[in-house]
Design a protein around this motif. Sequence first.
Motif, PDB file in Angstrom:
ATOM      1  N   SER A  78      34.395  -4.247  -5.084  1.00  0.00           N
ATOM      2  CA  SER A  78      34.320  -3.528  -3.812  1.00  0.00           C
ATOM      3  C   SER A  78      32.913  -2.976  -3.645  1.00  0.00           C
ATOM      4  O   SER A  78      32.216  -2.678  -4.616  1.00  0.00           O
ATOM      5  CB  SER A  78      35.357  -2.413  -3.753  1.00  0.00           C
ATOM      6  OG  SER A  78      35.088  -1.434  -4.732  1.00  0.00           O
ATOM      7  N   HIS A  79      32.524  -2.845  -2.405  1.00  0.00           N
ATOM      8  CA  HIS A  79      31.196  -2.337  -2.076  1.00  0.00           C
ATOM      9  C   HIS A  79      31.347  -1.383  -0.907  1.00  0.00           C
ATOM     10  O   HIS A  79      32.091  -1.631   0.026  1.00  0.00           O
ATOM     11  CB  HIS A  79      30.267  -3.484  -1.684  1.00  0.00           C
ATOM     12  CG  HIS A  79      28.973  -3.018  -1.081  1.00  0.00           C
ATOM     13  ND1 HIS A  79      27.945  -2.532  -1.847  1.00  0.00           N
ATOM     14  CD2 HIS A  79      28.561  -2.936   0.204  1.00  0.00           C
ATOM     15  CE1 HIS A  79      26.948  -2.183  -1.043  1.00  0.00           C
ATOM     16  NE2 HIS A  79      27.300  -2.419   0.207  1.00  0.00           N
ATOM     17  N   SER A  80      30.614  -0.283  -0.958  1.00  0.00           N
ATOM     18  CA  SER A  80      30.578   0.628   0.186  1.00  0.00           C
ATOM     19  C   SER A  80      29.168   1.188   0.324  1.00  0.00           C
ATOM     20  O   SER A  80      28.443   1.342  -0.654  1.00  0.00           O
ATOM     21  CB  SER A  80      31.590   1.770   0.018  1.00  0.00           C
ATOM     22  OG  SER A  80      31.203   2.617  -1.034  1.00  0.00           O
ATOM     23  N   ASP A  81      28.800   1.437   1.551  1.00  0.00           N
ATOM     24  CA  ASP A  81      27.508   2.084   1.800  1.00  0.00           C
ATOM     25  C   ASP A  81      27.691   3.042   2.959  1.00  0.00           C
ATOM     26  O   ASP A  81      28.455   2.789   3.881  1.00  0.00           O
ATOM     27  CB  ASP A  81      26.411   1.052   2.083  1.00  0.00           C
ATOM     28  CG  ASP A  81      26.749   0.113   3.199  1.00  0.00           C
ATOM     29  OD1 ASP A  81      26.580   0.487   4.370  1.00  0.00           O
ATOM     30  OD2 ASP A  81      27.189  -1.022   2.890  1.00  0.00           O
ATOM     31  N   THR A  82      26.988   4.174   2.836  1.00  0.00           N
ATOM     32  CA  THR A  82      27.034   5.198   3.894  1.00  0.00           C
ATOM     33  C   THR A  82      25.616   5.653   4.194  1.00  0.00           C
ATOM     34  O   THR A  82      24.728   5.634   3.328  1.00  0.00           O
ATOM     35  CB  THR A  82      27.875   6.417   3.471  1.00  0.00           C
ATOM     36  OG1 THR A  82      27.357   6.937   2.254  1.00  0.00           O
ATOM     37  CG2 THR A  82      29.321   6.053   3.288  1.00  0.00           C
ATOM     38  N   SER A 101      27.485   2.096  -3.121  1.00  0.00           N
ATOM     39  CA  SER A 101      28.406   2.120  -4.253  1.00  0.00           C
ATOM     40  C   SER A 101      28.991   0.719  -4.451  1.00  0.00           C
ATOM     41  O   SER A 101      29.486   0.114  -3.506  1.00  0.00           O
ATOM     42  CB  SER A 101      29.533   3.119  -3.973  1.00  0.00           C
ATOM     43  OG  SER A 101      30.535   3.003  -4.949  1.00  0.00           O
ATOM     44  N   ASN A 102      28.934   0.222  -5.659  1.00  0.00           N
ATOM     45  CA  ASN A 102      29.543  -1.053  -6.036  1.00  0.00           C
ATOM     46  C   ASN A 102      30.518  -0.781  -7.165  1.00  0.00           C
ATOM     47  O   ASN A 102      30.195  -0.062  -8.123  1.00  0.00           O
ATOM     48  CB  ASN A 102      28.495  -2.051  -6.512  1.00  0.00           C
ATOM     49  CG  ASN A 102      27.572  -2.468  -5.392  1.00  0.00           C
ATOM     50  OD1 ASN A 102      28.020  -2.784  -4.303  1.00  0.00           O
ATOM     51  ND2 ASN A 102      26.270  -2.446  -5.662  1.00  0.00           N
ATOM     52  N   THR A 103      31.697  -1.389  -7.065  1.00  0.00           N
ATOM     53  CA  THR A 103      32.712  -1.181  -8.090  1.00  0.00           C
ATOM     54  C   THR A 103      33.306  -2.520  -8.482  1.00  0.00           C
ATOM     55  O   THR A 103      33.692  -3.320  -7.615  1.00  0.00           O
ATOM     56  CB  THR A 103      33.846  -0.272  -7.558  1.00  0.00           C
ATOM     57  OG1 THR A 103      33.293   0.916  -7.031  1.00  0.00           O
ATOM     58  CG2 THR A 103      34.836   0.066  -8.644  1.00  0.00           C
ATOM     59  N   ILE A 104      33.386  -2.749  -9.761  1.00  0.00           N
ATOM     60  CA  ILE A 104      34.069  -3.931 -10.291  1.00  0.00           C
ATOM     61  C   ILE A 104      35.211  -3.428 -11.143  1.00  0.00           C
ATOM     62  O   ILE A 104      35.015  -2.577 -12.019  1.00  0.00           O
ATOM     63  CB  ILE A 104      33.125  -4.803 -11.135  1.00  0.00           C
ATOM     64  CG1 ILE A 104      31.994  -5.357 -10.291  1.00  0.00           C
ATOM     65  CG2 ILE A 104      33.899  -5.930 -11.791  1.00  0.00           C
ATOM     66  CD1 ILE A 104      30.971  -6.153 -11.088  1.00  0.00           C
ATOM     67  N   LYS A 105      36.428  -3.965 -10.868  1.00  0.00           N
ATOM     68  CA  LYS A 105      37.602  -3.558 -11.644  1.00  0.00           C
ATOM     69  C   LYS A 105      38.184  -4.774 -12.342  1.00  0.00           C
ATOM     70  O   LYS A 105      38.317  -5.835 -11.739  1.00  0.00           O
ATOM     71  CB  LYS A 105      38.682  -2.984 -10.728  1.00  0.00           C
ATOM     72  CG  LYS A 105      38.466  -1.598 -10.262  1.00  0.00           C
ATOM     73  CD  LYS A 105      39.707  -1.149  -9.502  1.00  0.00           C
ATOM     74  CE  LYS A 105      39.533   0.224  -8.931  1.00  0.00           C
ATOM     75  NZ  LYS A 105      40.724   0.645  -8.192  1.00  0.00           N
ATOM     76  N   LEU A 106      38.520  -4.599 -13.572  1.00  0.00           N
ATOM     77  CA  LEU A 106      39.230  -5.607 -14.342  1.00  0.00           C
ATOM     78  C   LEU A 106      40.526  -4.949 -14.788  1.00  0.00           C
ATOM     79  O   LEU A 106      40.506  -3.917 -15.455  1.00  0.00           O
ATOM     80  CB  LEU A 106      38.398  -6.048 -15.555  1.00  0.00           C
ATOM     81  CG  LEU A 106      39.086  -7.016 -16.510  1.00  0.00           C
ATOM     82  CD1 LEU A 106      39.290  -8.372 -15.830  1.00  0.00           C
ATOM     83  CD2 LEU A 106      38.269  -7.195 -17.771  1.00  0.00           C
ATOM     84  N   SER A 107      41.634  -5.537 -14.379  1.00  0.00           N
ATOM     85  CA  SER A 107      42.914  -4.953 -14.779  1.00  0.00           C
ATOM     86  C   SER A 107      43.801  -6.036 -15.374  1.00  0.00           C
ATOM     87  O   SER A 107      43.751  -7.197 -14.962  1.00  0.00           O
ATOM     88  CB  SER A 107      43.599  -4.303 -13.578  1.00  0.00           C
ATOM     89  OG  SER A 107      43.878  -5.253 -12.588  1.00  0.00           O
TER      90      SER A 107
END
Length: 184
Positions: A78-82, A101-107
């Motif tokens: 996911s990526h977000s910018d403000t 903000s960049n988020t990588i999730k491994l589940s």
Amino acid sequence: MIIQTHWEKRLAAALTVGFLVLNTAAVVAAPVELSLDDSIALALMNNPAIKIANTDKESANWGISEAKGAKLPSVSLSHSDTRSGTPGSASNAGGVGNNFSNTIKLSMPIYSGGAIEAQIEQAKLNLKVNDIGVDKSRQQVQLDATTGYFSILGAQNSLKVSQESVDMMQDHLKNVQEIGRAHV
């Protein structure tokens, strides 16, 4: 010149129509004789119900792979910018602010309470049901082809018997007419 061209067009059209009529007559004159096995094979090859059942079976097979995929790890990004503040604004004394903000999730599921295993088992049972559906479709097509084949044979035999009756009655009529002429 115009008359000759018009005559040639008519000749070409007449030859084309004649060729088509003779071709059609040749096709009509030669009936196709099929054995029961040939009829069943043609029906199995061309029936859409069997093709649909095979597609459903293939889909159910992929459903097993999909259910097994729930055991594997999943990755999400996911990526977000403000942007805060407006440039040149009196209320924004600090200037413009950008936040990225960049988020990588491994589940990976550790324990599912048997839900994943139940989904896999359900997918396997669904494949068995679809396999039975393919067999049912094939058997129904074979039954329909066999019934139709013997219905046609019965109709042909009935026609033959009816024609023989007509021929016998015509012979009988000739005999009666000859006897009637002999007595007159």
